[in-house]
Design a protein around this motif. Structure first.
Motif, PDB file in Angstrom:
ATOM      1  N   LEU A 130       0.835  -1.200   0.000  1.00 39.51           N
ATOM      2  CA  LEU A 130       0.000   0.000   0.000  1.00 39.51           C
ATOM      3  C   LEU A 130       0.872   1.252   0.000  1.00 39.51           C
ATOM      4  CD1 LEU A 130      -2.808   1.377   0.273  1.00 39.51           C
ATOM      5  CD2 LEU A 130      -2.458   1.241   2.738  1.00 39.51           C
ATOM      6  N   GLN A 131       1.900   1.259   0.826  1.00 40.06           N
ATOM      7  CA  GLN A 131       2.800   2.409   0.900  1.00 40.06           C
ATOM      8  C   GLN A 131       3.457   2.667  -0.457  1.00 40.06           C
ATOM      9  OE1 GLN A 131       6.056   1.935   3.668  1.00 40.06           O
ATOM     10  NE2 GLN A 131       6.467   4.122   3.712  1.00 40.06           N
ATOM     11  N   ARG A 132       3.964   1.622  -1.090  1.00 37.55           N
ATOM     12  CA  ARG A 132       4.634   1.761  -2.384  1.00 37.55           C
ATOM     13  C   ARG A 132       3.654   2.242  -3.454  1.00 37.55           C
ATOM     14  NH1 ARG A 132       4.280  -1.588  -6.097  1.00 37.55           N
ATOM     15  NH2 ARG A 132       3.877  -3.387  -4.800  1.00 37.55           N
ATOM     16  N   THR A 133       2.519   1.606  -3.544  1.00 39.18           N
ATOM     17  CA  THR A 133       1.537   1.949  -4.568  1.00 39.18           C
ATOM     18  C   THR A 133       0.987   3.349  -4.366  1.00 39.18           C
ATOM     19  OG1 THR A 133       0.927  -0.374  -4.791  1.00 39.18           O
ATOM     20  CG2 THR A 133      -0.624   1.231  -5.654  1.00 39.18           C
ATOM     21  N   TYR A 134       0.667   3.701  -3.124  1.00 36.06           N
ATOM     22  CA  TYR A 134       0.092   5.021  -2.863  1.00 36.06           C
ATOM     23  C   TYR A 134       1.108   6.127  -3.131  1.00 36.06           C
ATOM     24  CZ  TYR A 134      -2.943   8.566  -0.925  1.00 36.06           C
ATOM     25  OH  TYR A 134      -3.748   9.677  -0.779  1.00 36.06           O
ATOM     26  N   SER A 135       2.373   5.871  -2.825  1.00 34.63           N
ATOM     27  CA  SER A 135       3.397   6.890  -3.081  1.00 34.63           C
ATOM     28  C   SER A 135       3.600   7.108  -4.578  1.00 34.63           C
ATOM     29  CB  SER A 135       4.718   6.520  -2.410  1.00 34.63           C
ATOM     30  OG  SER A 135       5.316   5.414  -3.044  1.00 34.63           O
ATOM     31  N   GLU A 136       3.351   6.080  -5.375  1.00 38.05           N
ATOM     32  CA  GLU A 136       3.511   6.196  -6.824  1.00 38.05           C
ATOM     33  C   GLU A 136       2.290   6.791  -7.512  1.00 38.05           C
ATOM     34  OE1 GLU A 136       4.340   2.179  -8.012  1.00 38.05           O
ATOM     35  OE2 GLU A 136       6.356   2.202  -7.121  1.00 38.05           O
ATOM     36  N   THR A 137       1.090   6.497  -6.989  1.00 41.26           N
ATOM     37  CA  THR A 137      -0.134   6.854  -7.725  1.00 41.26           C
ATOM     38  C   THR A 137      -1.097   7.766  -6.972  1.00 41.26           C
ATOM     39  OG1 THR A 137      -1.367   4.940  -6.894  1.00 41.26           O
ATOM     40  CG2 THR A 137      -0.056   4.611  -8.908  1.00 41.26           C
ATOM     41  N   ASN A 138      -0.908   7.936  -5.672  1.00 44.00           N
ATOM     42  CA  ASN A 138      -1.853   8.666  -4.817  1.00 44.00           C
ATOM     43  C   ASN A 138      -3.250   8.049  -4.844  1.00 44.00           C
ATOM     44  OD1 ASN A 138      -0.082  10.459  -3.722  1.00 44.00           O
ATOM     45  ND2 ASN A 138      -0.712  12.191  -4.967  1.00 44.00           N
ATOM     46  N   LYS A 139      -3.307   6.755  -5.101  1.00 45.25           N
ATOM     47  CA  LYS A 139      -4.577   6.022  -5.125  1.00 45.25           C
ATOM     48  C   LYS A 139      -4.398   4.678  -4.448  1.00 45.25           C
ATOM     49  CE  LYS A 139      -6.078   7.955  -9.513  1.00 45.25           C
ATOM     50  NZ  LYS A 139      -6.391   7.692 -10.906  1.00 45.25           N
ATOM     51  N   VAL A 140      -5.518   4.144  -3.974  1.00 43.94           N
ATOM     52  CA  VAL A 140      -5.530   2.773  -3.458  1.00 43.94           C
ATOM     53  C   VAL A 140      -6.322   1.946  -4.461  1.00 43.94           C
ATOM     54  CG1 VAL A 140      -6.172   1.262  -1.549  1.00 43.94           C
ATOM     55  CG2 VAL A 140      -5.499   3.622  -1.077  1.00 43.94           C
ATOM     56  N   PRO A 141      -5.643   1.106  -5.236  1.00 41.55           N
ATOM     57  CA  PRO A 141      -6.347   0.323  -6.251  1.00 41.55           C
ATOM     58  C   PRO A 141      -7.302  -0.697  -5.639  1.00 41.55           C
ATOM     59  CG  PRO A 141      -4.023  -0.290  -6.164  1.00 41.55           C
ATOM     60  CD  PRO A 141      -4.213   0.847  -5.205  1.00 41.55           C
ATOM     61  N   ASP A 142      -8.262  -1.098  -6.447  1.00 43.33           N
ATOM     62  CA  ASP A 142      -9.298  -2.027  -5.973  1.00 43.33           C
ATOM     63  C   ASP A 142      -8.727  -3.316  -5.404  1.00 43.33           C
ATOM     64  OD1 ASP A 142     -11.237  -0.217  -6.663  1.00 43.33           O
ATOM     65  OD2 ASP A 142     -11.808  -1.220  -8.536  1.00 43.33           O
ATOM     66  N   ASP A 143      -7.674  -3.851  -6.027  1.00 39.43           N
ATOM     67  CA  ASP A 143      -7.129  -5.119  -5.523  1.00 39.43           C
ATOM     68  C   ASP A 143      -6.563  -4.962  -4.110  1.00 39.43           C
ATOM     69  OD1 ASP A 143      -5.011  -3.573  -6.642  1.00 39.43           O
ATOM     70  OD2 ASP A 143      -3.770  -5.370  -6.925  1.00 39.43           O
ATOM     71  N   LEU A 144      -5.975  -3.806  -3.809  1.00 39.34           N
ATOM     72  CA  LEU A 144      -5.489  -3.580  -2.448  1.00 39.34           C
ATOM     73  C   LEU A 144      -6.637  -3.342  -1.473  1.00 39.34           C
ATOM     74  CD1 LEU A 144      -2.207  -1.473  -2.807  1.00 39.34           C
ATOM     75  CD2 LEU A 144      -2.462  -3.812  -1.989  1.00 39.34           C
TER      76      LEU A 144
END
Length: 140
Positions: A16-30
């Protein structure tokens, strides 16, 4: 709780930390994974994060705690380092029944920390002592 489930939860928060820092979103799979691992409190915790209800409180002596304003208006001082929250749900669901990894307050603190969405507050060492001893839940 099984230590392998704790490992999965820790990895999920890292993802979550990695993905959110890259996209500013929480994707559905997470979101689905959060719900699967943490149960119904995941959505409640995300709501607390959205409401900016989490404050990281730190002192000059490097002590740190998280204060989470719950839905009832009560302020809970949570400790992510030792996975503890003083709320009744933590006592019942996590400690007594062993059916959850965290309560919504503790999870909100972990999520907001991972997403970089904590409010920051510096307090004196004396104020931190009062917060940590439970003499005051409110940061001063």
């Amino acid at each position: 709780m099984d230590s392998s489930l704790l490992s999965v939860a820790e990895q999920l928060l890292k993802d979550l930390q990695r993905t959110y820092s890259e996209t500013n979103k929480v994707p559905d799979d997470l979101l689905i994974a959060l719900r699967f691992v943490f149960g119904p409190c995941a959505l409640q915790a995300l709501d607390l994060v959205d409401q900016r209800s989490v404050t990281s409180v730190s002192s000059p002596s490097s002590r740190k705690a998280f204060q989470v304003l719950g839905g009832s208006g009560r302020l809970y001082t949570c400790f992510t380092s030792c996975h503890y929250c003083p709320c009744p749900a933590f006592t019942f669901s996590v400690l007594r029944r062993n059916e959850s990894l965290m309560c919504k307050h503790l999870l909100a603190a972990c999520l907001s920390q991972a997403m970089g969405l904590c409010q920051q507050e510096q307090v004196s060492d004396q104020q931190m002592t009062h917060i940590l001893s439970g003499q005051t839940e409110a940061s001063t």
